[in-house]
Design an enzyme around this catalytic site. Structure first.
Site, PDB file in Angstrom:
ATOM      1  CE  LYS A  80       9.009   5.961  -2.831  1.00  0.00           C
ATOM      2  NZ  LYS A  80       7.722   5.437  -3.187  1.00  0.00           N
ATOM      3  N   GLY A  90       6.889   1.283 -12.278  1.00  0.00           N
ATOM      4  CA  GLY A  90       6.053   0.343 -13.034  1.00  0.00           C
ATOM      5  C   GLY A  90       5.662  -0.815 -12.155  1.00  0.00           C
ATOM      6  CB  VAL A 125      15.449   3.676  -3.445  1.00  0.00           C
ATOM      7  CG1 VAL A 125      16.210   4.611  -4.374  1.00  0.00           C
ATOM      8  CG2 VAL A 125      15.246   4.314  -2.081  1.00  0.00           C
ATOM      9  CB  THR A 127      -0.850   0.067   1.283  1.00  0.00           C
ATOM     10  OG1 THR A 127       0.002   0.415   2.379  1.00  0.00           O
ATOM     11  CG2 THR A 127      -1.518  -1.265   1.581  1.00  0.00           C
ATOM     12  CB  ALA A 186      10.678  -0.036  -9.080  1.00  0.00           C
ATOM     13  CE  LYS A 226      11.088   6.667  -5.340  1.00  0.00           C
ATOM     14  NZ  LYS A 226      10.782   6.851  -6.745  1.00  0.00           N
ATOM     15  CG  LEU A 286      16.545  -0.183 -10.922  1.00  0.00           C
ATOM     16  CD1 LEU A 286      16.984   1.270 -11.125  1.00  0.00           C
ATOM     17  CD2 LEU A 286      17.149  -1.052 -12.020  1.00  0.00           C
ATOM     18  CD  GLU A 291      16.930  -3.246  -3.361  1.00  0.00           C
ATOM     19  OE1 GLU A 291      17.825  -3.876  -2.804  1.00  0.00           O
ATOM     20  OE2 GLU A 291      17.068  -2.058  -3.744  1.00  0.00           O
ATOM     21  CG  ASP A 334       7.881   9.194  -4.426  1.00  0.00           C
ATOM     22  OD1 ASP A 334       7.478   8.552  -3.443  1.00  0.00           O
ATOM     23  OD2 ASP A 334       8.333   8.650  -5.459  1.00  0.00           O
TER      24      ASP A 334
END
Ligand code: ADP
Ligand code: ASP
Ligand code: MG
Length: 816
Positions: free
Chosen positions: A580, A798, A610, A556, A612, A683, A614, A607, A679
């Site tokens: 986050k 995504g 930050v 969420t 998605a 991050k 990666l 993970e 956002d």
């Protein structure tokens, strides 16, 4: 000669008895066979309840008697042809009348002694053995019924009488010498004292009766027919993955049964062990299965642990005080008084300091034991040399059992670390010097989790079960569950990880299934069967299920959900989150969560906070853990802003591009969170914290490129309207960049303790210039990466990459 014993479920009703008759027909073809039977399933419990009710003048004992009568009459009528029913029916009625007289007696006298109880309980076996013997006679006339009470002689210890083997063996051999029938049917459990009073051999004692006959008659083998395929590596009703053990030594079987493997009544082994008669445990409902073979040999299989068993309803009593140190005879007095009160001690530990001694007994004995011990030590207690005993109820003993455990190091370490990792608190430990058994006392509420995690560790080829509780099943959540469905088999086969979905919840409903939710049907189940979503109820359910390797997965963007992590971590439930808010909240909260995670052995992984999917945070953690120092971070961390500024041009208005980013799932549900820079600030804050620096969000400078009026809007509609209103402002930003041969990028940076986020003009030669679509890029300048930074680049937003990032964290937990 063979001896076969059929337990309660095997003879629960006419249908089951027909199976039993078939098995006997096969077995008794060419060998003399002794058949020992238990009461019909649950009948002994019903008799006990009826007697107790009668003794307290509760007339409902009569209803119980009716149930018992109907059970037996129904079975008899179904088993015998009408023409053969009359005489057996009158015998059953005679027995029921006798039973009724005894129960009426208890009712009138308001009394139930152990001695009367033995007579009443024995009716279960008297009725069942008579009916089964009549059924067998229909098929084989060469059979006889014999009342075991005439053959098994005991003392007068009612409830669990002690057998006089000398007399019993002689009576049995004499009887069989005189009666040469193919099949002899006998009731289990019941016996008679030498002065002619009815006794019983203890609950579950039909196994023992069968062993007594087998040993007296030098049978070739003793077969115990029950409702499972043998003695299992753990109770199959609690541990679904338990397997039947092919071969066990008598000692192993004895330890397992003593520690709660109810399938075999512990005293059963002694008589057959002395004669070297093997015991075979077989399943009446699957007769072709080999079952378990118990003899003087253990198997040569490499696993030194044979099984894990447990005893419920345990009380620990601790006696402690300086008055016990070096004073000989304290333990003698303790055990003497317990023996006088007939309290059976199941478990003992004593610290080498002799300061305390701790015993485990059944809950039902706790009051008698507590009083007796405090009375026995009253002088020392009055002088404050010893404390009144400490009583802890509702515990459970779990035990690892195996003949070869003594030759292996590290088993107890493995046992206790498995329990510790699963947050199972150990109250006491004992290991016999024979090293055939390591036992631990734990809380009853933890028993299912403890047995399953130990079983997984010792028997399931290192397969690790992960139990997921997922909150948030929007775009990303849906894809995450479909990815699990797709990979489940692969993970099990290749990584030995068994991922199960135990709960799903959206903001309206939640649905739980302790056995795992069907991954293809979760959506319908949630819709149709889901209960009202409630955070506290959700937490309570996770706690009550108490499953090993539980993981809460937050998909969420909700602040209230992020506040639940602490309660989960405290319960040793791991947390995986793409939300986050927690990691970007006050520094003290972030650190607190990390500390609880460490302390309670519950991984906390994020993970996807930050970049998605990666591997940014993991890489950073490895850099820091290996001693590198992060000096500077430069990054484009917003896939959404990158998408927006890459697509915003003369043809596409700023408003339309932001709308499109939302449709494609690249922005947060509230796009202002992305466009205002919050956002990105969250991050970079997380990266700074993961690099080991202390910082809070207010310390990050954030000069927004949005006009004040856009920032002040209160909902999405107004926000989008304000973007149209201020289109000239956005076009000016674009044209300015174009004129300087640069591109607009929203950059986050950290250097020398200072951090900022904001829109920048990026010239052609900069690594950020060619960043495409919704990609993210991070440059880490560290002590080791000085001239050329460590660079991570790729799709940073995504639904499917985020879902796979969450999935990667879940798998990481599987490998911990
Ligand atoms: P019966 O009525 O045939 O005597 P019991 O109920 O006394 O049967 O014993 C069989 C039951 O023992 C099984 O149904 C199972 O639930 C329980 N059990 C507990 N531990 C074990 C174990 N380690 N292996 C097999 N069965 C076990
Ligand atoms: N019927 C007795 C009991 O339930 C004995 C047995 O089943 O072994 O305890
Ligand atoms: Mg039994």
């Amino acid at each position: 000669m063979k001896t076969l014993k059929f337990g309660g479920t095997s003879v629960a009703n006419a249908e089951n008895i027909k199976r039993v008759v078939d098995i006997i027909k096969n077995q008794a073809k060419d060998e003399k066979t002794v058949i020992v039977v238990s009461a019909f399933s649950k009948v002994t419990d019903l008799l006990s309840l009826a007697a107790k009710k009668a003794a307290v003048a509760d007339e409902s004992y009569k209803d119980l008697l009716e149930t018992i009568e109907a059970k037996h009459l129904d079975a008899l009528k179904e088993l015998l042809p009408v023409g053969a029913q009359s005489s057996p029916l009158s015998e059953v009625k005679r027995l029921i009348n006798h039973l009724e007289t005894l129960l009426d007696g208890c009712f009138l006298l308001r009394e139930l002694t152990q001695r009367t109880s033995d007579t009443i309980l024995g009716f279960g076996e008297l009725l069942s053995s008579f009916i089964i013997s009549e059924a067998i006679k229909q098929d084989n006339k060469n059979s006889i019924y014999k009342d075991s009470r005439d053959l098994i002689k005991t003392n007068n210890q009612h409830g669990k009488a002690i057998v006089n083997f000398e007399k019993t063996n002689k009576l049995i051999t004499d009887f069989f010498a005189e009666n040469n029938y193919q099949i002899t049917v006998l009731p289990g459990f019941i016996a008679r004292s030498e002065d002619g009073i009815n006794t019983t051999l203890g609950r579950g004692g039909s196994d023992y009766s069968a062993a007594i006959f087998a040993a007296a008659l030098d049978a070739d083998q003793l077969e115990i027919w029950t409702d499972v395929n043998g003695m299992f590596t753990a109770n199959p009703k609690i541990v679904k993955q338990a397997q039947a053990i092919e071969t066990l030594s008598y000692q192993e079987a004895m330890e397992l049964s003593h520690f709660g493997a109810k399938v075999l009544y512990p005293p059963t082994i002694q008589p057959v062990l002395q004669k070297g008669i093997p015991i075979i445990i077989k399943n009446t409902f699957e007769p072709e299965n080999n079952g378990s073979f118990i003899s003087d040999k253990t198997s040569s299989k490499p696993n030194p642990v044979k099984g894990i068993s447990h005893i419920d309803h345990i009380t620990l009593i601790t006696l402690e005080g300086s008055g016990m140190i070096g004073v000989s005879g304290s333990s003698k007095r303790l055990f003497e008084v317990l023996s006088q009160e007939k309290v059976n001690v199941i478990f003992i530990t004593q610290a080498s300091s002799e300061h305390s001694i701790c015993i485990g007994i059944l809950n039902e004995d706790s009051e008698i034991a507590e009083k007796a011990i405090n009375d026995a030590f009253q002088i020392e207690i009055a002088q404050h040399k010893i404390e009144p005993c400490i009583v802890e109820k509702d515990l459970c003993i779990i035990a690892l059992v195996g003949e070869n455990m003594k030759n292996h190091q590290g088993l107890s370490g493995r046992m206790f670390s498995t329990l510790g990792k699963n947050n199972v608190n150990i109250r006491a430990i004992a290991q016999g010097a024979s090293e055939r058994n390591i036992s631990a006392v734990i809380k009853e509420k933890d028993v299912k989790k403890a047995l399953n995690s130990l079983h997984e560790n010792f028997f399931e080829e290192d397969t690790k079960q992960l139990n997921l509780f997922v909150m948030g099943v929007g775009n990303v959540g849906k894809i995450f569950i479909s990815q699990i469905a797709q990979q489940k088999k692969y993970l099990k086969e290749n990584f030995k990880i068994n991922v199960r979905l135990i709960a799903v919840s959206n903001s309206r409903k939640m649905y739980f299934d302790e056995d795992g939710i069907d991954l293809k049907k979760w959506n319908d189940l949630l819709d149709e069967k889901g209960e009202k979503a409630d955070h506290q109820d959700f937490i309570l359910k996770v706690k009550t299920y108490n499953l090993r390797n539980s993981i809460f997965v937050d998909i969420t963007a909700s602040e209230s959900v992020s506040k639940l992590y602490e309660s989960f971590l405290y319960q040793s439930v791991g947390v995986v989150t793409c939300n986050k808010i927690a990691c970007a909240s006050e520094y003290s909260n972030y650190i607190n969560l990390k500390n609880i995670s460490r302390q309670y052995n519950a991984p906390f992984l994020y993970e996807t906070n930050v970049g998605a999917g990666l591997p940014i945070i993991d890489t950073l953690k490895n850099l820091v853990a290996s001693g590198d120092k992060v000096n500077k971070i430069q990054a484009v961390l917003s896939g959404s802003l990158n998408f927006i500024f890459n697509n915003f041009n003369e043809k596409n208005s700023f408003h339309d591009v932001v709308k499109e980013a939302g449709v494609q799932g690249f922005t947060e549900p509230d796009p202002k969170i992305d466009l205002s820079g919050i956002d990105v600030a969250r991050k970079i804050l997380i990266l700074i914290r993961e690099s080991g620096h202390k910082m809070d969000i207010e310390e990050i400078s954030n000069e927004s490129f949005l006009p004040e009026a856009c920032l002040k809007t209160e909902d999405n509609d107004n926000f989008f309207a304000s973007l149209i209103e201020h289109s000239a402002h956005f076009e000016a930003l674009y044209n300015n960049a174009l004129s300087k041969d640069s591109r607009l990028k929203y950059v986050a940076q950290y250097e020398n303790g200072k951090a900022s986020v904001g829109l920048q003009l990026i010239p052609k030669d900069h690594p950020f210039y060619n960043l495409e679509g919704k990609d993210n890029i991070v440059l880490f300048f560290t002590d080791r990466y000085v001239d050329q930074p460590l660079l991570i680049k790729g799709a940073g937003a995504g639904a499917s990459v985020t879902a796979s990032g969450i999935f990667a964290d879940v798998i990481r937990m599987g490998n911990i």
